[in-house]
Design an enzyme around this catalytic site. Sequence first.
Site, PDB file in Angstrom:
ATOM      1  N   TYR A 337      28.774  41.549  40.378  1.00 14.61           N
ATOM      2  CA  TYR A 337      29.219  41.234  39.023  1.00 14.61           C
ATOM      3  C   TYR A 337      29.698  39.789  38.975  1.00 14.61           C
ATOM      4  O   TYR A 337      30.527  39.359  39.781  1.00 14.61           O
ATOM      5  CB  TYR A 337      30.343  42.189  38.637  1.00 14.61           C
ATOM      6  CG  TYR A 337      30.741  42.228  37.178  1.00 14.61           C
ATOM      7  CD1 TYR A 337      30.238  41.328  36.242  1.00 14.61           C
ATOM      8  CD2 TYR A 337      31.630  43.189  36.716  1.00 14.61           C
ATOM      9  CE1 TYR A 337      30.596  41.374  34.921  1.00 14.61           C
ATOM     10  CE2 TYR A 337      32.015  43.254  35.381  1.00 14.61           C
ATOM     11  CZ  TYR A 337      31.503  42.346  34.488  1.00 14.61           C
ATOM     12  OH  TYR A 337      31.873  42.395  33.160  1.00 14.61           O
ATOM     13  N   CYS A 338      29.167  39.007  38.032  1.00 15.07           N
ATOM     14  CA  CYS A 338      29.582  37.620  37.796  1.00 15.07           C
ATOM     15  C   CYS A 338      29.435  36.809  39.087  1.00 15.07           C
ATOM     16  O   CYS A 338      28.369  36.793  39.687  1.00 15.07           O
ATOM     17  CB  CYS A 338      31.002  37.599  37.236  1.00 15.07           C
ATOM     18  SG  CYS A 338      31.574  35.961  36.713  1.00 15.07           S
ATOM     19  N   VAL A 339      30.506  36.150  39.550  1.00 17.96           N
ATOM     20  CA  VAL A 339      30.390  35.356  40.772  1.00 17.96           C
ATOM     21  C   VAL A 339      30.128  36.260  41.973  1.00 17.96           C
ATOM     22  O   VAL A 339      29.540  35.829  42.971  1.00 17.96           O
ATOM     23  CB  VAL A 339      31.660  34.496  40.977  1.00 17.96           C
ATOM     24  CG1 VAL A 339      32.871  35.355  41.281  1.00 17.96           C
ATOM     25  CG2 VAL A 339      31.459  33.480  42.084  1.00 17.96           C
TER      26      VAL A 339
END
Length: 601
Positions: A337-339
Amino acid sequence: MDKPYGEEKTQSPTPDFEALSHNVAKFIEGAGKAAAAYLKPVQEGKTLSEPPADASEAIKSLSRVAEVWMTDPQKSLEAQTRLGTQFMNLWASTLKRAQGEPVEPVAEPEPKDNRFKDPEWSENPIFDFLKQAYLISSRWAEDLVENAEGLDERTRHKAQFYLKQLSSALSPSNFLLTNPELIRETLRENGANLVRGVTMLAEDIEAGGGELKIRQSDPSNFRIGVNIANTPGKVIFRNDLIELIQYAPTTEKVLKRPLLIVPPWINKFYILDLNPEKSFIRWAVAQGLTVFCISWVNPAEQHAEKGFEHYMRDGIFSALEAIEQATGEKKVTAIGYCVGGTLLATTLAYMAAKRDKRIDSATLFTAQVDFTHAGDLKVFADEQEVQSLEASMKKRGYLEGSRMANAFNMLRPTDLIWPYVVNVYMKGKAPLPFDLLYWNADSTRMPAANHAYYLRNCYLENKLAQGEMELAGVKLDLKKVKVPIFNLATKEDHIAPARSVFVGSKAFGGPVHYVLAGSGHIAGVVNPPSKPKYQFWTGGAVEGELEDWVKQATETAGSWWPYWFEWIKAQAPKMVAAREPGGGKLEALCDAPGTYVLAKS
């Protein structure tokens, strides 16, 4: 028909002047306490956090726009004439209204703009004039930036971002004497609202260690592990960087292939486990998945040298080894998720180079691998900004959690900053308990080495997409990543824009299933089937431009979660008996959500 000038539909109450005077005195006293809270770190011999370079960057960017227009006197005159004409029209409209004539507004707010919802913004000619004058001026300035010829795109982007901050801050809705609702509320309460507001202001400055930590939710209503992040499970592994949680099954049979979730370390993992109704983790367990989730440590000085390689080895690789010990399974499917998704993609490229096949498929939630179109966060990632940040992090060994929290709030100032300034510190209304905003405020620090590597290699130089990133002595090539990838973007994402995720999908060498969900970076992901708010789009191969892909895509109402699960299940449908946490070679260390998630910044 509008009423004549001066005849208001909403009457302001007459105050009790004795009570008002008393509350003004208490307000002044509260303002003193707020100032004392701000100065307290200095008095204790501590230094205030270094001010960000936003002000100087804003001046430089906007000055460059002004220079472009001033070099062409004819265009500059035309721009000034456009503004003058609109104000002349507004004056004429206001005078007609004062004489009782019906008039059409010169400028109207966008339908989603909640700043001017109070009827008096339209009913009272004075406030209506203020509102329209503000809208005319701010839109004119936006047009100047957009149409500045010869301006390089990076400067234009920065100017647009800082203009958004400036125009949001200068809205008449943010000031007591120019906001009819605030005036009415203050008179009705004889200023008691201001006393409550300044009291909370002082508390929030003290909570921020001398900096304002805007109160967005009531934190007293949430307890991690009790009514938030409370899906049953056990921590089965711990090192100095992660705790690995294995969640307790709720089905007799589970898919043989386990699921590993790699959340972002910029925030805490429980965005995927807010409460039973919204929890993606709880839902995934209920579908028959053996779910493991990394909980990152909230780093301190001793983690200063932890870089991307450490997060790969001590994070993802350690988790894979623990999962094999816990379940006997050598292969997993993974979510980033995301980074956390950027790290997962980086790890996949490293594993491809090493012929490591332990991750059999991957899902990326709003994650970027190509940062060409990375959105407004790129404003904070030019060489000068990164050097300044590196110097600041070197002193402490980490980036303060408040810095990233403020950056994320600045992406949507009219939603995440100024409504709370008005409602909390001026209306004196404590915010309602909201799990998402509680999580948003529960920020984490970032190790200096990790964050510097991420900013330079991704945002600043975009090395991963270009095949130039090196990790642990290996040059990474995403084209060597052949495992199936489910790449989720969200339509209104300000952090990982849908276009950026779409372009990044082309960087992989294997099959990529691009899915576009409605809403933004959080709400588009946390959209449970039991309470679906948005839709999602699916289509063919990731080719051409995003706009063309969307035109031929199929729109489906509701949550994308079941669609994703069918994708997961189709790859490895074999079922086995459910696995209890601590039932393998690794004993349970403590109950979920563990101890790392409890550490505050």
